[in-house]
Enzyme design. Sequence first.
Site, PDB file in Angstrom:
ATOM      1  N   HIS A 113       0.819  -1.215   0.000  1.00 43.70           N
ATOM      2  CA  HIS A 113       0.000   0.000   0.000  1.00 43.70           C
ATOM      3  C   HIS A 113       0.851   1.263   0.000  1.00 43.70           C
ATOM      4  CE1 HIS A 113       0.242   0.960   4.399  1.00 43.70           C
ATOM      5  NE2 HIS A 113       0.212  -0.337   4.580  1.00 43.70           N
ATOM      6  N   ASP A 143       6.150   0.704   6.777  1.00 45.97           N
ATOM      7  CA  ASP A 143       4.711   0.508   6.605  1.00 45.97           C
ATOM      8  C   ASP A 143       4.129   1.612   5.725  1.00 45.97           C
ATOM      9  OD1 ASP A 143       2.127  -0.389   6.901  1.00 45.97           O
ATOM     10  OD2 ASP A 143       1.852   0.483   8.896  1.00 45.97           O
ATOM     11  N   GLU A 162      -4.929   1.885   2.449  1.00 49.42           N
ATOM     12  CA  GLU A 162      -5.019   0.727   3.346  1.00 49.42           C
ATOM     13  C   GLU A 162      -5.147   1.153   4.793  1.00 49.42           C
ATOM     14  OE1 GLU A 162      -3.606  -2.362   6.135  1.00 49.42           O
ATOM     15  OE2 GLU A 162      -2.710  -0.406   5.738  1.00 49.42           O
ATOM     16  N   GLU A 163      -4.443   2.224   5.168  1.00 46.17           N
ATOM     17  CA  GLU A 163      -4.342   2.578   6.586  1.00 46.17           C
ATOM     18  C   GLU A 163      -5.652   3.032   7.208  1.00 46.17           C
ATOM     19  OE1 GLU A 163      -2.092   1.777   8.388  1.00 46.17           O
ATOM     20  OE2 GLU A 163      -0.147   1.846   7.402  1.00 46.17           O
ATOM     21  N   ASP A 203       3.232  -6.353   3.471  1.00 52.83           N
ATOM     22  CA  ASP A 203       2.796  -5.260   4.341  1.00 52.83           C
ATOM     23  C   ASP A 203       3.154  -5.560   5.796  1.00 52.83           C
ATOM     24  OD1 ASP A 203       1.664  -2.961   5.336  1.00 52.83           O
ATOM     25  OD2 ASP A 203      -0.396  -3.704   5.238  1.00 52.83           O
ATOM     26  N   HIS A 205       3.536   2.829  12.684  1.00 53.43           N
ATOM     27  CA  HIS A 205       2.649   3.984  12.891  1.00 53.43           C
ATOM     28  C   HIS A 205       3.243   5.051  13.812  1.00 53.43           C
ATOM     29  CE1 HIS A 205      -1.183   1.353  11.976  1.00 53.43           C
ATOM     30  NE2 HIS A 205      -0.311   1.379  10.973  1.00 53.43           N
TER      31      HIS A 205
END
Length: 452
Positions: A278, A290, A324-325, A352, A422
Amino acid sequence: MKKIILTVLLLQTGFTFSQNQEKTIREIYDNALAHSKCYSWLDDLSNKIGARLSGSAGAQKAVDYTKLQLETLGLDRVYLQEVMVPHWVRGEKETAYIKSIKEKINVPICALGGSVATSKIGLSAEVIEVHSIEELAKLGAENIRGKIVFYNRAFETGNIEAMTSYGHAVDQRYVGAREASKFGAVGTIVRSMNFRLDDYPHTGAQSYGDIPKSQYIPTAAISTNGAELLSKKLKENPKLTFYFKQSCQQFEDVLSYNVIGEIKGSEHPENIMVVGGHLDSWDLADGSHDDGAGVVQSMEVLHLLKSINYKPKNTIRAVLFMNEENGGRGGNKYEELSKANKENHIFALESDSGGFSPRGFNFEGDDESFQKILSWKPLFEPYMIHLFEKGHTGSDITPLTGTKLVKAGLRPDSQRYFDYHHAATDKFNAVNKRELELGAAAMTTLIYLMDQ
């Protein structure tokens, strides 16, 4: 002796592979470790573009950049696929502190994705600590109303696979605000999804579900060190107050894109094999693990196949999914258009889980296909890839359907992933070049074998 044992095992399973396959795989790895482009692509994505939250200028720059890079590979087709995505903006940096009669202690927080803002002067209230949604429900509205709920369930340390610990803790982040609101809470603070004790709060998606907008309450993540301190101070003084201020906003959806590049199959172009990651990331850092890593590894699969002059039998398509997130709309749109166009997908591979050393793959599919794949393990073991298990493969390929579809997800070493996931630490310097390249080579090998 090893070759004799290997031959016996292969004869017992009924599967064999050729010296030519071994030679091709060696060529894939040699090219990946000596001539790959994925690390330089990731450098550009991270250091020239940066954060790529859906709907942001950074996300659009990433679309333009990756499309341009795919066009340089001499593919049969490169194109964009329109998708409407959420546009949430964090706003100015969040502030928070613990306050009692004797002291005021600043702690690091960050708003969770999709959260509403506090008032302009911030939010201050007493705190009640819980360790699960179930504990929250047992306390009831009489103990929660007017307070800030502090979710403080730490990662379980006994799981060898780090993703298991994440799975057992993430509900407090995703539905914590929604559930606390039902009992009259005025806000929530959630312990960051992380093994390590540090001062970096970790953002991530949260959902208010179907509760009325009038019941939305602000929600933020607190660093693990901050969570430990808040818990300690609550034991000393259950009547202390917590203050936090955040100014995030949710705007109207905006137009964005999945980026797609493909090599057309020489024998069965109607059969499509997807490899992807992503393109969007959270906004606190570069999103290098990520999922910048998965994006450039997917691009690298096509680059490596072109580099060794491999002509695939089936169409191989790299898909760089958007959103995606905080929505998953890129994966859903891809499947929607796939159905509308009556496309036949036979394999899908997603990366991912970070750019760490590859350890194997998870698979979804019928038992016959899985047994065939298991017979390939000896081809991967010289490269220390040995984990072939059934399990979750990837969020963006989850919507994808097909009558004979097999799905796979790259499994890198997971132990350090949540140091970065994140958080403001997810930067380019956290990614090791060789580990990234080995992951791309492993993915290319699996695509090659599936195509064969």
